[in-house]
Scaffold this motif. Structure first.
Motif, PDB file in Angstrom:
ATOM      1  N   PHE A   1       7.039  38.211 -23.090  1.00 32.41           N
ATOM      2  CA  PHE A   1       7.008  39.644 -22.770  1.00 32.41           C
ATOM      3  C   PHE A   1       6.800  40.499 -24.011  1.00 32.41           C
ATOM      4  O   PHE A   1       6.440  41.674 -23.894  1.00 32.41           O
ATOM      5  CB  PHE A   1       8.302  40.052 -22.063  1.00 32.41           C
ATOM      6  N   ASN A   2       6.997  39.906 -25.192  1.00 34.57           N
ATOM      7  CA  ASN A   2       6.828  40.671 -26.424  1.00 34.57           C
ATOM      8  C   ASN A   2       5.369  41.022 -26.688  1.00 34.57           C
ATOM      9  O   ASN A   2       5.067  41.841 -27.559  1.00 34.57           O
ATOM     10  CB  ASN A   2       7.394  39.891 -27.614  1.00 34.57           C
ATOM     11  N   PHE A   3       4.458  40.412 -25.932  1.00 31.72           N
ATOM     12  CA  PHE A   3       3.063  40.773 -26.064  1.00 31.72           C
ATOM     13  C   PHE A   3       2.819  42.227 -25.692  1.00 31.72           C
ATOM     14  O   PHE A   3       1.848  42.830 -26.123  1.00 31.72           O
ATOM     15  CB  PHE A   3       2.198  39.858 -25.185  1.00 31.72           C
ATOM     16  N   ILE A   4       3.714  42.780 -24.897  1.00 29.78           N
ATOM     17  CA  ILE A   4       3.538  44.172 -24.496  1.00 29.78           C
ATOM     18  C   ILE A   4       4.671  45.066 -24.983  1.00 29.78           C
ATOM     19  O   ILE A   4       4.467  46.234 -25.281  1.00 29.78           O
ATOM     20  CB  ILE A   4       3.394  44.282 -22.958  1.00 29.78           C
ATOM     21  N   ILE A   5       5.900  44.523 -25.104  1.00 36.62           N
ATOM     22  CA  ILE A   5       7.022  45.345 -25.576  1.00 36.62           C
ATOM     23  C   ILE A   5       7.013  45.464 -27.092  1.00 36.62           C
ATOM     24  O   ILE A   5       7.342  46.493 -27.651  1.00 36.62           O
ATOM     25  CB  ILE A   5       8.372  44.759 -25.100  1.00 36.62           C
TER      26      ILE A   5
ATOM     27  N   PHE B   1       3.694  48.992 -17.668  1.00 37.56           N
ATOM     28  CA  PHE B   1       4.729  47.972 -17.761  1.00 37.56           C
ATOM     29  C   PHE B   1       6.116  48.599 -17.830  1.00 37.56           C
ATOM     30  O   PHE B   1       7.025  48.205 -17.095  1.00 37.56           O
ATOM     31  CB  PHE B   1       4.499  47.092 -18.996  1.00 37.56           C
ATOM     32  N   LEU B   2       6.291  49.573 -18.711  1.00 39.05           N
ATOM     33  CA  LEU B   2       7.618  50.164 -18.893  1.00 39.05           C
ATOM     34  C   LEU B   2       8.078  50.914 -17.647  1.00 39.05           C
ATOM     35  O   LEU B   2       9.254  50.877 -17.280  1.00 39.05           O
ATOM     36  CB  LEU B   2       7.606  51.099 -20.111  1.00 39.05           C
ATOM     37  N   SER B   3       7.161  51.597 -16.978  1.00 38.30           N
ATOM     38  CA  SER B   3       7.539  52.297 -15.760  1.00 38.30           C
ATOM     39  C   SER B   3       8.004  51.321 -14.692  1.00 38.30           C
ATOM     40  O   SER B   3       8.992  51.559 -13.990  1.00 38.30           O
ATOM     41  CB  SER B   3       6.367  53.130 -15.242  1.00 38.30           C
ATOM     42  N   SER B   4       7.316  50.185 -14.585  1.00 41.06           N
ATOM     43  CA  SER B   4       7.725  49.158 -13.628  1.00 41.06           C
ATOM     44  C   SER B   4       9.062  48.545 -14.014  1.00 41.06           C
ATOM     45  O   SER B   4       9.924  48.304 -13.160  1.00 41.06           O
ATOM     46  CB  SER B   4       6.647  48.070 -13.539  1.00 41.06           C
ATOM     47  N   LEU B   5       9.254  48.281 -15.310  1.00 38.49           N
ATOM     48  CA  LEU B   5      10.515  47.707 -15.775  1.00 38.49           C
ATOM     49  C   LEU B   5      11.682  48.648 -15.490  1.00 38.49           C
ATOM     50  O   LEU B   5      12.741  48.214 -14.998  1.00 38.49           O
ATOM     51  CB  LEU B   5      10.442  47.400 -17.275  1.00 38.49           C
TER      52      LEU B   5
END
Length: 451
Positions: free
Chosen positions: A220-224, A313-317
């Motif tokens: 997940f660090n590929f995007i965070i 991604f962040l909105s979904s998380l």
């Protein structure tokens, strides 16, 4: 004289009430009794237990922003299993299973045998009754679990993955969709199933001592994009599932448990005003230095908020973590509290624009108005106790500062007379003119008194 007035007229239908007796036939009674004896399936008894951690998102949430909870290209777990739209990735799951078996000394029967004793425990993790029989359910757990592990291993060796003919690596639209789908609440299998399969198949990762939690967070660090030392802090955690792992990785030691209740006073339960009203009261907002956007602080009229990158991604998380906290029995409410806090701050697109200008929000989501709408919807239908949250004291401190008249007067003075360079110059010029006028008056009056 002997006729009856309307008030004296008697209606024979009102002399007595007509009672109709409805009798139930035997079949209807048996049907009711059968329903009494049948346990709920859609929201089963397991949903109220602490062991349950994977839920169907409540309809009240999906009505607001349902797309954030639904997988787009892959189904993990039973809730969306065998749906036609996921057939493409269903085929790749079996390819990944074969590749994982080929790269290790573990056979398919060994994988099935290892997971089989866990099937009953896994059923207890879902909020709905699973209709699949044990064999089909076991196959699904092994296939889905091995796909996730093999995907994580391939991504850890990204260069080798790119050199292969794997379309998941070569087609740029698939990987971001997988990143989003693998953290959705309805799209989970228990972490202990993944751990069981990983322990059997980890192969080369044994030597480097890479834990499954670390491997998952690196994926997940590929995007965070967080520092490696942050990820390694969670190498030994045993979360409920991948969403819970991601959620836990943002709950740092900076979020002091003592903030949940003040030893000197009980939180009064106030919430914070919007950004525009805070600015009118002289309260400033600036970016914090923490790696976790949850670590919000308030001191001497300044709210420090670590930067948050708003994207798909962040909105979904955020949405899925809030839904998870709302469903899971006895769970802490860090994400719910954060969602409520920013919902209080943001009322309009202007509030979002200010936070973007202050480098608190990094916008890859859309317009400021779209962010404001999303954040306002994030707090809808949410149960929240302002007295028992990690920001309870901050809510009270900001509210008290905002209600202090002296701070309001100073802020009003600043924004009225010192908000722009021209207004500042005008005030200075007026002060100079006033001083010169006073001096001129003194020079005129003083000689007169001397005479």
């Amino acid at each position: 004289m002997g006729s009856n007035t309307p008030s004296e007229t008697q209606n024979p239908d009102h002399d007595h009430e007509t009672i109709s007796i409805i009798t139930m036939d035997e079949n209807r009674l048996q049907s009711i009794q059968q329903k009494i004896n049948t346990p709920p399936k859609i929201l089963s008894k397991t949903a109220g237990r602490a062991t349950c951690s994977i839920f169907k998102v409540p309809k009240s949430f999906t009505d607001v922003h349902g797309d954030l909870y639904q997988p787009k290209i892959i189904s993990i777990g039973p809730f969306h299993h065998n749906r036609p739209q996921f057939q493409m990735m269903e085929e790749h799951k079996y390819q990944y299973l074969g590749q994982l078996i080929a790269s290790t000394s573990v056979s398919l029967p060994q994988l099935l045998t290892a997971v089989a004793p866990l099937v009953g425990k896994v059923r207890e993790c879902y909020s709905e009754e699973i209709d699949y029989d044990d064999q089909e359910f076991l196959e699904m757990l092994v296939v889905d679990g091995c796909f996730v592990i093999e995907l994580f291993r391939k991504v850890a060796r990204w260069e080798a993955m790119n050199e292969s003919d794997d379309p998941i690596a070569s087609m740029s639209w698939i990987f971001p969709a997988l990143l989003r789908d693998l953290h959705r609440l309805e799209n989970q299998i228990p972490f202990f199933v993944l751990q069981c399969l990983y322990d059997l198949t980890c192969g080369e990762f044994v030597d480097s001592k890479v834990s499954l939690a670390t491997l998952s967070l690196e994926f997940f660090n590929f995007i965070i994009q967080r520092p490696t030392d942050i990820i390694l802090q969670y190498k030994d955690v045993q979360p409920k599932h991948l969403l819970d792992l991601l959620r836990s990785s943002f709950i740092t030691q900076e979020l002091d448990p003592k903030d949940l209740s003040n030893q000197n006073k009980a939180p009064s339960g106030h919430v914070v005003p919007s950004v525009s009203k805070l600015r009118q009261a002289g309260i400033h907002l600036r970016p914090g230095k923490s790696e976790s956007f949850l670590a919000i602080k308030f001191k001497r009229g300044v709210i420090e908020m670590p930067r948050i990158t708003m994207d798909d991604f962040l909105s979904s998380l955020l949405a899925n973590c809030v839904a998870y906290e709302q469903c899971h029995k006895g769970h802490s409410s860090y994400f719910t509290t954060y969602a409520t806090f920013i919902d209080c701050l943001i009322n309009t697109a202007k509030d979002v624009e200010y936070l973007c200008d202050k480098n608190i929000i990094e916008n890859y989501f859309g317009t400021e108005a779209e962010i404001a709408t999303f954040i306002n919807n994030l707090g809808k239908e949410v149960a929240f106790d302002v007295h028992q949250c990690y920001l309870a004291n901050l809510f009270d401190d900001v509210y008290a500062y905002h209600k202090n008249n002296w701070h309001v007067y100073l802020a009003t003075l600043k924004y009225t007379y010192f908000n722009t360079p021209w207004s500042f110059i005008s005030v200075v010029a007026a002060c100079v003119l006033l001083v010169l006028t006073i001096l001129q008056t003194l020079y005129t009056v003083v000689p007169y008194y001397k005479k």
